[in-house]
Design an enzyme around this catalytic site. Structure first.
Site, PDB file in Angstrom:
ATOM      1  N   ARG A  16       0.854  -1.207   0.000  1.00  0.00           N
ATOM      2  CA  ARG A  16       0.000   0.000   0.000  1.00  0.00           C
ATOM      3  C   ARG A  16       0.884   1.249   0.000  1.00  0.00           C
ATOM      4  O   ARG A  16       0.591   2.236  -0.672  1.00  0.00           O
ATOM      5  CB  ARG A  16      -0.950  -0.007   1.202  1.00  0.00           C
ATOM      6  CG  ARG A  16      -2.016  -1.084   1.124  1.00  0.00           C
ATOM      7  CD  ARG A  16      -3.124  -0.863   2.140  1.00  0.00           C
ATOM      8  NE  ARG A  16      -2.685  -0.991   3.524  1.00  0.00           N
ATOM      9  CZ  ARG A  16      -2.718  -2.119   4.232  1.00  0.00           C
ATOM     10  NH1 ARG A  16      -3.180  -3.231   3.700  1.00  0.00           N
ATOM     11  NH2 ARG A  16      -2.309  -2.137   5.497  1.00  0.00           N
TER      12      ARG A  16
ATOM     13  N   LYS B 216     -12.616  14.336   4.773  1.00  0.00           N
ATOM     14  CA  LYS B 216     -13.733  13.813   3.972  1.00  0.00           C
ATOM     15  C   LYS B 216     -14.579  12.840   4.787  1.00  0.00           C
ATOM     16  O   LYS B 216     -14.038  12.091   5.620  1.00  0.00           O
ATOM     17  CB  LYS B 216     -13.197  13.083   2.742  1.00  0.00           C
ATOM     18  CG  LYS B 216     -14.306  12.538   1.834  1.00  0.00           C
ATOM     19  CD  LYS B 216     -13.755  11.731   0.674  1.00  0.00           C
ATOM     20  CE  LYS B 216     -14.066  10.259   0.865  1.00  0.00           C
ATOM     21  NZ  LYS B 216     -13.676   9.435  -0.295  1.00  0.00           N
TER      22      LYS B 216
ATOM     23  N   GLU C  70     -19.560  14.173   1.279  1.00  0.00           N
ATOM     24  CA  GLU C  70     -19.749  13.360   0.071  1.00  0.00           C
ATOM     25  C   GLU C  70     -20.897  12.367   0.226  1.00  0.00           C
ATOM     26  O   GLU C  70     -20.702  11.260   0.737  1.00  0.00           O
ATOM     27  CB  GLU C  70     -18.466  12.572  -0.245  1.00  0.00           C
ATOM     28  CG  GLU C  70     -18.610  11.698  -1.492  1.00  0.00           C
ATOM     29  CD  GLU C  70     -17.442  10.740  -1.716  1.00  0.00           C
ATOM     30  OE1 GLU C  70     -16.617  10.553  -0.805  1.00  0.00           O
ATOM     31  OE2 GLU C  70     -17.374  10.164  -2.807  1.00  0.00           O
TER      32      GLU C  70
ATOM     33  N   LYS D 289     -19.029  17.056  -2.406  1.00  0.00           N
ATOM     34  CA  LYS D 289     -18.557  16.078  -3.388  1.00  0.00           C
ATOM     35  C   LYS D 289     -19.749  15.247  -3.838  1.00  0.00           C
ATOM     36  O   LYS D 289     -20.464  14.685  -3.010  1.00  0.00           O
ATOM     37  CB  LYS D 289     -17.474  15.190  -2.760  1.00  0.00           C
ATOM     38  CG  LYS D 289     -16.949  14.102  -3.688  1.00  0.00           C
ATOM     39  CD  LYS D 289     -15.594  13.590  -3.241  1.00  0.00           C
ATOM     40  CE  LYS D 289     -15.138  12.410  -4.074  1.00  0.00           C
ATOM     41  NZ  LYS D 289     -13.744  12.050  -3.856  1.00  0.00           N
TER      42      LYS D 289
HETATM   43  P1  13P Z   1     -14.183   7.305  -7.302  1.00  0.00           P
HETATM   44  O1  13P Z   1     -13.708   8.472  -8.125  1.00  0.00           O
HETATM   45  O2  13P Z   1     -13.465   6.045  -7.596  1.00  0.00           O
HETATM   46  O3  13P Z   1     -15.672   7.170  -7.322  1.00  0.00           O
HETATM   47  O4  13P Z   1     -13.809   7.616  -5.807  1.00  0.00           O
HETATM   48  C1  13P Z   1     -13.980   8.880  -5.271  1.00  0.00           C
HETATM   49  C2  13P Z   1     -14.152   8.795  -3.821  1.00  0.00           C
HETATM   50  O5  13P Z   1     -13.538   9.520  -3.075  1.00  0.00           O
HETATM   51  C3  13P Z   1     -15.112   7.817  -3.279  1.00  0.00           C
HETATM   52  O6  13P Z   1     -15.282   8.026  -1.916  1.00  0.00           O
END
Ligand code: 13P
Length: 342
Positions: free
Chosen positions: A45, A137, A179, A221
């Site tokens: 990772r 986030k 998000e 988001k």
């Molecule tokens: P994706 O662009 O792969 O959808 O991922 C964005 C993201 O932060 C999901 O939590």
């Protein structure tokens, strides 16, 4: 004291956007490394993040990178700097995912609710004091199934948790990204997706008002409005027909303009399982239509998969492939940035 709204505006600065590299250890192992036949575990990772984050010139296209907690304590190969320090040195703001993933929503177990409010205040302060990220986030996932899902209860509870989180993070002096991802899985139409994004954003804005979140210092988001891509993700973008970028732009902006007030300093898009080409073409059409409609917020990318996919294939976990992987990654960043011109 720095101004949080200035930090938020910096994240959506012209021509720049965000890389989401905040997969949990489990998701990084299962959905990234193993998916491409790469060995898993903490060292792989670290190498995966090094491959992406140490790519020369990414600062031209990235304002910020969202990290997972493990990455904060890992170092890059070249200078032996902790990744957040290495990013800051190049003018890229490190951010941190602070939710603790999804669990079934007890009131409607086919839907999910996001964990992580317990102990959030302490966790957020610890990240802030130790690693000095500029933003955070929290992701909620919204499932569509015909007219049945999402339930209003799931929307409201997820929105409430996002708002409580946002308030907590602002108190700690960081910008929250909120998000609520409307998932692409399912057989729904693009118009149904538009309707669900509208309702999700309305619930989110109402909850943030309730929690006295500073609307001038939060980044939203969101998913794009797309036809479902089939029950198990098979089939290409929609049971009826593939959406054109212009259709995606019309419905995505329609949903956002109906629900999101002008005070929000920026909206960023996730890629959601679209191919890199689709995600970038749709972003370009959205930006173009946004200029024509004079939308009030800067818009940009915050992709994970659409930026990582080709780099992972090229890398295949091998040191000698790092330059080719970085080239693939940088090319997609450059295209996404060019898509913002509209
Ligand atoms: P994706 O662009 O792969 O959808 O991922 C964005 C993201 O932060 C999901 O939590």
């Amino acid at each position: 004291m720095f101004d949080l709204s200035e930090v938020a505006r910096g994240l959506v600065a012209p021509g720049k956007g965000i890389l989401a590299a905040d997969e949990s250890n489990k998701s990084a192992d299962e959905k990234r490394l193993a998916q491409y036949g790469i060995p898993v575990g903490p060292e792989m990772r670290r190498q995966f993040r090094d491959m992406l984050l140490e790519t020369p010139e990414i600062e031209k296209y990235l304002s910020g990178v969202i990290l997972f907690s493990e990455t904060l304590d890992q170092k890059d190969d070249e200078d032996g700097l902790y990744f957040p320090e290495s990013l800051k040195k190049r003018g890229i703001l490190p951010g941190i995912k602070v939710d603790e993933g999804l669990e079934p929503f007890p009131d409607s177990p086919e839907e999910t609710i996001t964990k992580g409010l317990v102990g959030l205040e302490e966790r957020v302060l610890e990240f802030k004091n130790k690693h000095h990220p500029g933003f955070t986030k929290w992701r909620a996932a919204i499932t569509i199934d015909g007219d049945r899902l999402p339930t209003t209860r799931a929307l409201v509870e997820n929105a409430k948790r996002l708002a409580i989180y946002a308030n907590e993070v602002q108190k700690a002096g960081m910008v929250p990204i909120v998000e609520p991802e409307v998932l692409l899985d399912g057989n729904h139409s693009r118009l149904r997706c538009r309707e669900v994004i509208t309702k999700t954003m309305q619930a989110l804005i109402a909850a943030m008002e309730d929690q006295a979140v500073d609307m001038g210092a939060v980044i939203i988001k969101t998913s794009m409005a797309l036809s479902g891509k089939g029950k198990d993700g098979e089939g290409k973008n929609g049971s009826v027909h593939a959406d054109t970028p212009e259709e995606v732009a019309e419905d995505t902006l329609g949903a956002l303009m109906e629900a999101v007030p002008a005070i929000i300093p920026g909206i960023v898009f996730l890629s959601g399982g679209q191919s890199p080409d689709e995600a970038i073409a749709n972003l370009a059409a959205i930006t173009k239509a946004a200029h024509a409609k004079n939308v009030p917020w800067p818009l940009t990318y915050s992709f994970a998969r659409a930026f990582q996919e080709e780099a992972l294939i090229a890398w295949a976990g091998k040191h000698e492939n790092v330059p080719a992987a970085r080239e693939a990654f940088l090319k997609r960043l450059e295209q996404a940035s060019a898509a913002l011109v509209g």
